[in-house]
Design a protein around this motif. Structure first.
Motif, short mmCIF file in Angstrom:
data_model
loop_
_atom_site.label_atom_id
_atom_site.label_comp_id
_atom_site.label_asym_id
_atom_site.label_seq_id
_atom_site.Cartn_x
_atom_site.Cartn_y
_atom_site.Cartn_z
N THR A 1 0.82 -1.20 0.00
CA THR A 1 0.00 0.00 0.00
C THR A 1 0.86 1.26 0.00
N ALA A 2 0.66 2.09 -1.02
CA ALA A 2 1.27 3.42 -1.03
C ALA A 2 0.31 4.33 -0.28
N GLN A 3 0.85 5.31 0.42
CA GLN A 3 -0.01 6.23 1.18
C GLN A 3 0.19 7.66 0.72
N TYR A 4 -0.87 8.45 0.90
CA TYR A 4 -0.81 9.86 0.53
C TYR A 4 -1.68 10.67 1.47
N THR A 5 -1.38 11.95 1.51
CA THR A 5 -2.11 12.88 2.37
C THR A 5 -2.20 14.24 1.68
N PHE A 6 -2.99 15.11 2.24
CA PHE A 6 -3.14 16.47 1.72
C PHE A 6 -2.45 17.44 2.67
N VAL A 7 -1.72 18.39 2.09
CA VAL A 7 -0.96 19.35 2.88
C VAL A 7 -1.46 20.75 2.55
N THR A 8 -1.68 21.56 3.60
CA THR A 8 -2.13 22.94 3.41
C THR A 8 -1.10 23.96 3.88
N THR B 1 -10.11 31.14 -5.86
CA THR B 1 -9.36 29.94 -6.25
C THR B 1 -8.84 29.26 -5.00
N ARG B 2 -9.00 27.96 -4.93
CA ARG B 2 -8.56 27.16 -3.78
C ARG B 2 -7.50 26.18 -4.29
N LYS B 3 -6.51 25.90 -3.44
CA LYS B 3 -5.42 25.02 -3.84
C LYS B 3 -5.09 24.06 -2.70
N ILE B 4 -4.61 22.88 -3.06
CA ILE B 4 -4.21 21.88 -2.06
C ILE B 4 -3.02 21.11 -2.62
N GLU B 5 -2.14 20.68 -1.73
CA GLU B 5 -0.97 19.87 -2.11
C GLU B 5 -1.25 18.42 -1.76
N ASN C 1 -5.47 30.30 1.29
CA ASN C 1 -6.79 29.90 0.81
C ASN C 1 -6.79 28.44 0.34
N PRO C 2 -6.44 27.50 1.22
CA PRO C 2 -6.37 26.09 0.80
C PRO C 2 -7.75 25.48 0.54
N ALA C 3 -7.76 24.52 -0.37
CA ALA C 3 -8.98 23.74 -0.63
C ALA C 3 -9.24 22.86 0.59
N VAL C 4 -10.50 22.59 0.87
CA VAL C 4 -10.89 21.83 2.06
C VAL C 4 -11.58 20.54 1.62
N GLN D 1 11.99 13.20 -6.43
CA GLN D 1 11.71 13.89 -7.68
C GLN D 1 10.25 13.83 -8.10
N SER D 2 9.42 13.04 -7.39
CA SER D 2 8.06 12.85 -7.89
C SER D 2 7.08 12.40 -6.80
N TYR D 3 6.97 13.19 -5.74
CA TYR D 3 6.05 12.81 -4.66
C TYR D 3 4.98 13.86 -4.38
N ILE D 4 5.00 14.96 -5.11
CA ILE D 4 4.05 16.07 -4.85
C ILE D 4 3.24 16.37 -6.11
N ARG D 5 1.95 16.65 -5.90
CA ARG D 5 1.07 17.18 -6.95
C ARG D 5 0.21 18.27 -6.31
N PHE D 6 -0.28 19.15 -7.14
CA PHE D 6 -1.15 20.22 -6.66
C PHE D 6 -2.49 20.16 -7.39
N LEU D 7 -3.53 20.48 -6.64
CA LEU D 7 -4.88 20.61 -7.22
C LEU D 7 -5.31 22.04 -6.98
N GLU D 8 -5.70 22.71 -8.05
CA GLU D 8 -6.17 24.09 -8.00
C GLU D 8 -7.61 24.09 -8.50
N ILE D 9 -8.50 24.60 -7.65
CA ILE D 9 -9.94 24.63 -8.00
C ILE D 9 -10.35 26.08 -8.16
N LYS D 10 -10.81 26.44 -9.37
CA LYS D 10 -11.18 27.83 -9.67
C LYS D 10 -12.68 28.02 -9.66
#
Length: 173
Positions: free
Chosen positions: A79-86, A142-146, A91-94, A164-173
């Motif tokens: 199992t790979a695990q992930y979480t959201f970082v603010t 605009t809301r954003k979350i890591e 103005n982070p996404a919730v 080199q590849s563990y972060i992505r961002f989601l931006e909600i407009k």
């Protein structure tokens, strides 16, 4: 004389090429017990700068592909695990207000202690996907979350991440 200079130059360049190459395969770790059940997960494409920018009215699921690296087939699932970082995000996404984590059919996935899981059957090398459903929140702006892949260690295995590849961002407009 000219031939000697050409040969010496060719030899020097060859030596430089061979000594400058980084050896990717560290044989000193092969066969060590602590690496027998160690796997890696990383986002595709391979970088830490990926941002999915979507409209809050979007109904199509947002997809974040994850590559699971393994050289073995095991009698357990990894199992790979992930979480959201603010942290550091204005103005982070919730979760639950702006978005929710779902499976490929749109069914909500629940986090345990703010950590989500992505299962890889028999620890086989595979690409799977994290799915996010945008909730069309009425909150303006605009809301954003890591989204971060995180290390998962238990008594059977460890799933590490790539710097080199563990972060992505989601931006909600």
């Amino acid at each position: 004389m000219k031939k000697t200079i050409i040969y010496l130059t060719a030899f020097a360049l060859s030596a430089l090429v061979f000594t400058a190459c980084k050896k990717d395969d560290d044989n000193s770790k092969k066969g060590l017990q602590e690496y027998e059940n160690y796997y890696y997960a990383g986002f595709l494409p391979w970088n830490n700068t990926g941002t999915e920018s979507v409209l809050r009215t979007q109904t199509k699921l947002v997809k974040f592909p994850v590559q699971f690296y393994s050289a073995y087939v095991r009698d357990y699932d990894a199992t790979a695990q992930y979480t959201f970082v603010t942290k550091g995000i204005t103005n982070p996404a919730v979760a639950g207000q702006d978005f929710t984590v779902v499976d490929k059919n749109g069914n909500a996935i629940t986090a345990v202690n703010a950590i989500y899981s992505l299962n890889f059957p028999q620890a086989k090398a595979l690409v799977d996907t994290i799915y996010i459903k945008v909730l069309n929140s009425a909150v303006a702006g605009t809301r954003k979350i890591e989204l971060d892949l995180i290390k998962n260690t238990n008594e059977k295995y460890t799933v590490g991440t790539f710097t080199q590849s563990y972060i992505r961002f989601l931006e909600i407009k």
